[in-house]
Scaffold this active site. Structure first.
Site, PDB file in Angstrom:
ATOM      1  N   ARG A  51      -7.744 -16.427  -3.589  1.00  0.00           N
ATOM      2  CA  ARG A  51      -8.192 -15.046  -2.856  1.00  0.00           C
ATOM      3  C   ARG A  51      -7.850 -15.009  -1.290  1.00  0.00           C
ATOM      4  O   ARG A  51      -8.054 -14.080  -0.669  1.00  0.00           O
ATOM      5  CB  ARG A  51      -9.793 -15.114  -3.136  1.00  0.00           C
ATOM      6  CG  ARG A  51     -10.466 -13.914  -2.431  1.00  0.00           C
ATOM      7  CD  ARG A  51     -11.880 -13.399  -3.137  1.00  0.00           C
ATOM      8  NE  ARG A  51     -12.563 -14.566  -3.438  1.00  0.00           N
ATOM      9  CZ  ARG A  51     -13.436 -15.129  -2.605  1.00  0.00           C
ATOM     10  NH1 ARG A  51     -13.351 -14.925  -1.483  1.00  0.00           N
ATOM     11  NH2 ARG A  51     -14.174 -16.140  -2.896  1.00  0.00           N
ATOM     12  N   TYR A 104      -4.676  11.918   2.031  1.00  0.00           N
ATOM     13  CA  TYR A 104      -4.868  11.541   0.511  1.00  0.00           C
ATOM     14  C   TYR A 104      -6.270  11.770   0.128  1.00  0.00           C
ATOM     15  O   TYR A 104      -7.213  11.353   0.936  1.00  0.00           O
ATOM     16  CB  TYR A 104      -4.152  10.196   0.219  1.00  0.00           C
ATOM     17  CG  TYR A 104      -4.604   9.668  -1.344  1.00  0.00           C
ATOM     18  CD1 TYR A 104      -4.167  10.447  -2.204  1.00  0.00           C
ATOM     19  CD2 TYR A 104      -5.369   8.567  -1.512  1.00  0.00           C
ATOM     20  CE1 TYR A 104      -4.466  10.169  -3.603  1.00  0.00           C
ATOM     21  CE2 TYR A 104      -5.607   8.325  -2.732  1.00  0.00           C
ATOM     22  CZ  TYR A 104      -5.213   8.975  -3.858  1.00  0.00           C
ATOM     23  OH  TYR A 104      -5.531   8.486  -5.157  1.00  0.00           O
ATOM     24  N   ASP A 176      -0.931   6.308   7.331  1.00  0.00           N
ATOM     25  CA  ASP A 176      -0.508   5.924   5.945  1.00  0.00           C
ATOM     26  C   ASP A 176       0.714   6.560   5.755  1.00  0.00           C
ATOM     27  O   ASP A 176       1.122   8.013   5.689  1.00  0.00           O
ATOM     28  CB  ASP A 176      -1.601   6.808   5.064  1.00  0.00           C
ATOM     29  CG  ASP A 176      -1.140   6.519   3.498  1.00  0.00           C
ATOM     30  OD1 ASP A 176      -0.214   6.333   3.125  1.00  0.00           O
ATOM     31  OD2 ASP A 176      -2.590   6.672   2.755  1.00  0.00           O
ATOM     32  N   LYS A 201       3.980   3.182  -5.111  1.00  0.00           N
ATOM     33  CA  LYS A 201       4.813   4.243  -4.921  1.00  0.00           C
ATOM     34  C   LYS A 201       6.012   3.793  -4.684  1.00  0.00           C
ATOM     35  O   LYS A 201       6.765   2.769  -5.369  1.00  0.00           O
ATOM     36  CB  LYS A 201       4.318   5.338  -3.814  1.00  0.00           C
ATOM     37  CG  LYS A 201       2.850   5.565  -3.822  1.00  0.00           C
ATOM     38  CD  LYS A 201       2.590   6.353  -5.219  1.00  0.00           C
ATOM     39  CE  LYS A 201       1.111   6.792  -5.529  1.00  0.00           C
ATOM     40  NZ  LYS A 201      -0.047   6.022  -4.853  1.00  0.00           N
TER      41      LYS A 201
HETATM   42  N1  PLP Z   1      -2.203   7.008   0.297  1.00  0.00           N
HETATM   43  C1  PLP Z   1      -1.470   8.187  -0.079  1.00  0.00           C
HETATM   44  C2  PLP Z   1      -0.638   8.879   0.346  1.00  0.00           C
HETATM   45  C3  PLP Z   1      -1.363   8.163  -1.642  1.00  0.00           C
HETATM   46  O1  PLP Z   1      -0.799   9.144  -2.290  1.00  0.00           O
HETATM   47  C4  PLP Z   1      -2.130   7.145  -2.430  1.00  0.00           C
HETATM   48  C5  PLP Z   1      -2.205   7.073  -3.956  1.00  0.00           C
HETATM   49  O2  PLP Z   1      -1.639   8.267  -4.671  1.00  0.00           O
HETATM   50  C6  PLP Z   1      -2.929   6.170  -1.891  1.00  0.00           C
HETATM   51  C7  PLP Z   1      -3.064   6.074  -0.700  1.00  0.00           C
HETATM   52  C8  PLP Z   1      -3.729   5.271  -2.656  1.00  0.00           C
HETATM   53  O3  PLP Z   1      -2.976   4.264  -3.317  1.00  0.00           O
HETATM   54  P1  PLP Z   1      -3.244   3.486  -4.799  1.00  0.00           P
HETATM   55  O4  PLP Z   1      -3.299   4.401  -5.767  1.00  0.00           O
HETATM   56  O5  PLP Z   1      -2.201   2.526  -4.759  1.00  0.00           O
HETATM   57  O6  PLP Z   1      -4.670   2.939  -4.475  1.00  0.00           O
END
Ligand code: PLP
Length: 390
Positions: A51, A104, A176, A201
């Site tokens: 962990r 997001y 992000d 992604k």
């Molecule tokens: N940030 C963006 C721009 C995303 O598109 C996503 C998920 O679609 C996330 C964060 C969250 O990622 P996760 O689904 O791996 O938790």
């Protein structure tokens, strides 16, 4: 340099296995009580309980730090676990966080449902109105969160401008950059402090790993990593191993997907302008006429592998087109080798009212395509047949 996996195949020992070992062990034995004590008080940082860290996560973290030009990186079980750890590792009760309206939906959920319960004040600002950020910075803020390119309009936030304004105010910046990982965008080069990815992604790239990562300077990563150790959101060894495997093809995949996305966007625009397809607008950062084209060309090495377009006739027409797709899959994620279509009004932005979607530039008939490796001509042919007469 990278003991258990490498982003550069030439940067390895001349002998030995070509792929990295997978360490599933949750704990490691120590030779004596003194070693156990030194590990326990963190005088020594060897592996002892997974962990806190493990070889496969460290290998992935090294590869991301190298790609981003960062001092280090910390990996997580998902993109949202990474966002959670940044917010809770850096921000305390009574402090403010500034978050762009164009982020997001999962980040919006965390910021509205959870942060206020712990006494963290959230202020939203329009990332495309420079006065909005300056106004928000008139009161002290611990952290500012933006996302670029933005989902699903593919607008591009000016990272240099955000970083400069926040630096002057003493506010840490997080971007992000899930939609544009390196080499398309090296976010830290533009002055922001931390960069986050949903590694689910493009970094994973094969729609088979859930993961997240944050890269930046050690002084900011230390409290984030400490929060990860306390809250337990570390990336699993198997996922980390897959991500190291994917790192070897990231640049090639991205280059091919980006080239296809640029071609798909250009061909859809031509079809729309020639009156051959019922499309009102096409959105792609490097397309002529994009509202942020100048920023995009300064900040990105290409337009990325996503594009979106507005089907004439609104949501009903977009649904009809969506249901007729044969090659492009109807799925919400992005960044994998398969092309995926999503309807923001039915998925990521379904909880917003039509007026709220309109305010964010999301037309009722907007369709987002994550462009995979099938080849632009096949993808465009599928989109045009789906848009065509029955
Ligand atoms: N940030 C963006 C721009 C995303 O598109 C996503 C998920 O679609 C996330 C964060 C969250 O990622 P996760 O689904 O791996 O938790």
């Amino acid at each position: 340099m990278y003991p258990y996996g490498t982003p550069d195949p030439h940067d390895r020992a001349p002998d030995g296995p070509l792929s990295s070992p997978l360490f599933r062990a949750t704990t490691s034995a120590s030779p004596d009580a003194e070693t156990v004590r030194a590990l326990g008080v963190r005088e020594r940082h060897d592996e002892f309980y997974s962990r806190y860290g493990h070889p496969n996560a460290r290998a992935f973290e090294s590869s991301i730090a190298a790609l981003e030009g960062a001092e280090g990186a910390v990996s997580f079980a998902s993109g949202m676990a990474a966002m959670h750890a940044v917010l809770c590792g850096l921000v305390s009760q009574g402090e403010r966080v500034l978050i762009a309206e164009q982020v997001y939906g999962g980040t919006v959920g965390l910021a509205t449902a959870d942060l206020p319960r712990f006494g963290i004040e959230v202020e939203w600002f329009d990332a495309f109105d420079p006065r909005a950020l300056h106004a928000a910075l008139s009161r002290p803020a611990r952290l500012c969160v933006v996302e670029t390119p933005v989902n699903p309009t593919l607008r591009v936030v000016d990272l240099q401008a955000v970083a400069a304004a926040c630096r002057e105010a003493g506010t840490t910046t997080l971007v992000d950059a899930t939609f544009a990982p390196p080499p398309v965008q090296r976010s830290l080069d533009h002055g922001v402090d931390l960069v986050l990815h949903s590694a689910t992604k493009f970094l994973g790239g094969h729609s088979d790993v859930l993961a997240g990562v944050v890269a930046g300077p050690h002084r900011l990563l230390r409290p984030i990593e400490a929060f990860r150790a306390r809250s337990g959101g570390i990336l699993a060894p198997d996922s980390a191993w897959l991500l190291c495997r994917s790192a070897a093809t990231l640049a090639l995949r991205l280059a091919a997907q980006q080239e296809s996305a640029a071609a798909v966007a250009a061909q859809l625009l031509s079809a729309a302008e020639a009156g051959d397809a019922p499309i009102d607008a096409v959105h792609y950062p490097f397309l002529v006429g994009h509202p942020d084209a100048v920023v995009a060309r300064r900040q990105m090495a290409g337009g990325g592998a996503l594009c979106s377009f507005e089907v004439r006739g609104g949501l009903d027409a977009a649904i009809r087109m969506f249901d007729r797709l044969r090659l492009v899959a109807r799925a919400p994620s992005l960044g994998g080798v398969e092309s995926l279509a999503s309807l923001p009004a039915h998925s990521t932005h379904a909880s917003l009212t039509p007026e709220e979607r309109a305010a964010r530039g999301i037309a009722p008939g907007l369709v987002r395509i994550s462009v995979g490796l099938e080849g632009a001509d096949r993808i465009v042919a599928d989109l045009l047949q789906a848009l065509g007469p029955a």
